[in-house]
Design a protein around this motif. Structure first.
Motif, short mmCIF file in Angstrom:
data_model
loop_
_atom_site.label_atom_id
_atom_site.label_comp_id
_atom_site.label_asym_id
_atom_site.label_seq_id
_atom_site.Cartn_x
_atom_site.Cartn_y
_atom_site.Cartn_z
N ASN A 111 39.98 13.45 -13.28
CA ASN A 111 39.49 14.72 -13.81
C ASN A 111 38.06 14.62 -14.33
N ALA A 112 37.46 15.78 -14.52
CA ALA A 112 36.11 15.83 -15.06
C ALA A 112 36.10 15.42 -16.54
N ARG A 113 37.23 15.45 -17.20
CA ARG A 113 37.34 15.03 -18.60
C ARG A 113 38.59 14.17 -18.73
N GLY B 296 30.49 12.24 -16.03
CA GLY B 296 30.81 13.00 -17.23
C GLY B 296 32.24 12.89 -17.70
N SER B 297 32.97 11.87 -17.24
CA SER B 297 34.37 11.72 -17.66
C SER B 297 34.51 11.20 -19.08
N GLY C 275 40.65 21.59 -21.10
CA GLY C 275 39.67 22.33 -20.32
C GLY C 275 39.21 21.65 -19.06
N GLU C 276 39.90 20.55 -18.66
CA GLU C 276 39.43 19.79 -17.51
C GLU C 276 39.56 20.55 -16.20
N ARG D 105 39.00 23.74 -15.46
CA ARG D 105 37.80 24.55 -15.20
C ARG D 105 36.63 23.65 -14.83
N LEU D 106 36.47 22.54 -15.53
CA LEU D 106 35.38 21.61 -15.22
C LEU D 106 35.54 21.04 -13.80
N ASN D 107 36.77 20.77 -13.39
CA ASN D 107 37.00 20.26 -12.03
C ASN D 107 36.48 21.24 -10.98
N VAL E 206 34.14 23.68 -11.29
CA VAL E 206 32.77 24.17 -11.41
C VAL E 206 31.85 23.71 -10.28
#
Length: 368
Positions: free
Chosen positions: A128-130, A151-152, A293-294, A296-298, A300
């Protein structure tokens, strides 16, 4: 021979990349012996045996973000799960642990660190992005950390993309479309939506789309809807002459599901995003509103490139489906532009790259 323990369970988003790397490991070195670690309630109990790998089960420990009585019980339960993972490491003489996050990964990371035979090296992959809790802790114990995107928040992570199973990457979707639509009983010519709320289904997507099933048929739009095994949908009787609305608990042929679709409506879990991006299918993402919130970040990066549209859960109303999604699935020029904007460079070889890292790490004396 290298004995590899792969920890990644619960949803297909954790299991499928783990299995993609397992396949790449065996392809790189046929002497590799794979053991997968999971829990009784996860999809790994179905997906891992289907792929021919051994599965060992440990008790599930869910991490709670809120401090309550259940959260206070986590440390005691985690100790028991770590002990169970340690027994697997000892019994199978594991040389390296590869974790993909989720509930089952943290016990594997801790068991590897506490191994009495020798300190078993750990490789962590963050999809994931986070990063989630398990991988944030695992990264501190790992010999190598890799991530799908920048940005993880995992220090020193090497960005390698998300592993996509080889049965999907490189598909000729246009050539498969007639077979795919026949397989699912879809109209061969109608604009077609694929609705997937993740491997477990999504009540929000289920309710919104099933409520306009008749309207979609009247609009000339076919639908393939994977609603989840425990989240059934109720559909009206189909009207004569309208394209089919096909509802199914689970899609065991994702290759054909992707090929059948002109447009996908999906949650934006990391592996779903990776697969769709690799195949270049136009998509509307409806990120899960919970978690950190990951999702939505994935989504984007694909939205910024023009390959995807993001609609929030609150915006996914029956009116939005009919006014925004239906016109899009019927607009061939817009769909072609979205497909052209899709990028595949970050996912094509992630499975092979990770497999190489795992083997190099397992064979390095510096990690012992």
């Amino acid at each position: 021979m290298t004995n590899v323990l792969i920890a990644g369970g619960g949803t297909a988003g954790h299991v499928q990349p783990a299995l993609a790397v397992a396949d790449a490991l065996v392809a790189a070195d046929p002497t590799v012996r794979i053991t997968c670690l999971g829990t009784a309630g996860g999809l790994e109990t179905i997906l891992v045996p289907e792929r021919g790998y051994r599965l060992e089960l440990v008790p599930e420990v869910k991490f709670r973000r809120k401090l309550n009585l259940e959260a206070l019980r986590i440390p005691g339960r985690l100790i028991g799960t770590v002990r169970a993972a340690s027994k697997v490491i000892k019994k199978d003489r594991i040389d390296i642990v590869v974790g993909f996050g989720g509930y089952v990964s943290l016990p594997a990371y801790l068991a590897a660190r506490l191994s009495l035979r020798h300190r078993v090296p750990v490789v962590v992959h963050e999809a994931n992005a986070r990063a989630g809790i398990a991988n944030k802790i695992g990264a501190r114990l790992a010999a190598v950390v890799v991530a799908a995107v920048p940005g993880s928040c995992l220090k020193g992570a090497r960005v390698v993309g998300n592993p996509v199973r080889r049965s999907l990457s490189g598909l000729d979707l246009a050539a498969l479309r007639p077979e795919a639509r026949e397989y699912f009983g879809l109209d061969p010519d109608a604009p077609t939506l694929l609705v997937i709320g993740g491997s477990l289904g999504a009540i929000k997507l289920n309710d919104a789309f099933s409520s306009v099933a008749a309207d979609l048929g009247r609009a000339g739009v076919g639908v393939l809807h994977a609603h989840g095994r425990a989240k059934p949908v109720v559909l009206p009787e189909p009207e004569p002459g309208t394209p089919a609305y096909v509802a199914t608990p689970y899609l065991d042929r994702m290759d054909l599901a992707y090929a059948a679709a002109d447009l996908i409506v999906a949650r934006s879990g990391a592996i779903t995003v990776a697969e769709i991006g690799a195949l270049g299918v136009p998509v509307v993402y409806v990120p899960l509103a919970f978690g950190n919130g990951e999702q939505r970040l994935n989504a984007v990066p694909q939205a910024q490139s023009g390959a995807a549209v993001i609609i929030s859960e609150d915006e996914l109303t029956p009116a939005a489906i009919l006014d925004r999604i239906v016109p899009l699935v019927k607009d061939r020029s817009a769909l072609a532009a979205m497909s052209a904007a899709a990028s595949t460079s970050s996912t094509q070889d992630a499975d092979r790259v990770i497999a190489g890292i795992v083997l190099d790490t397992a064979h390095s004396k510096d990690t012992r």
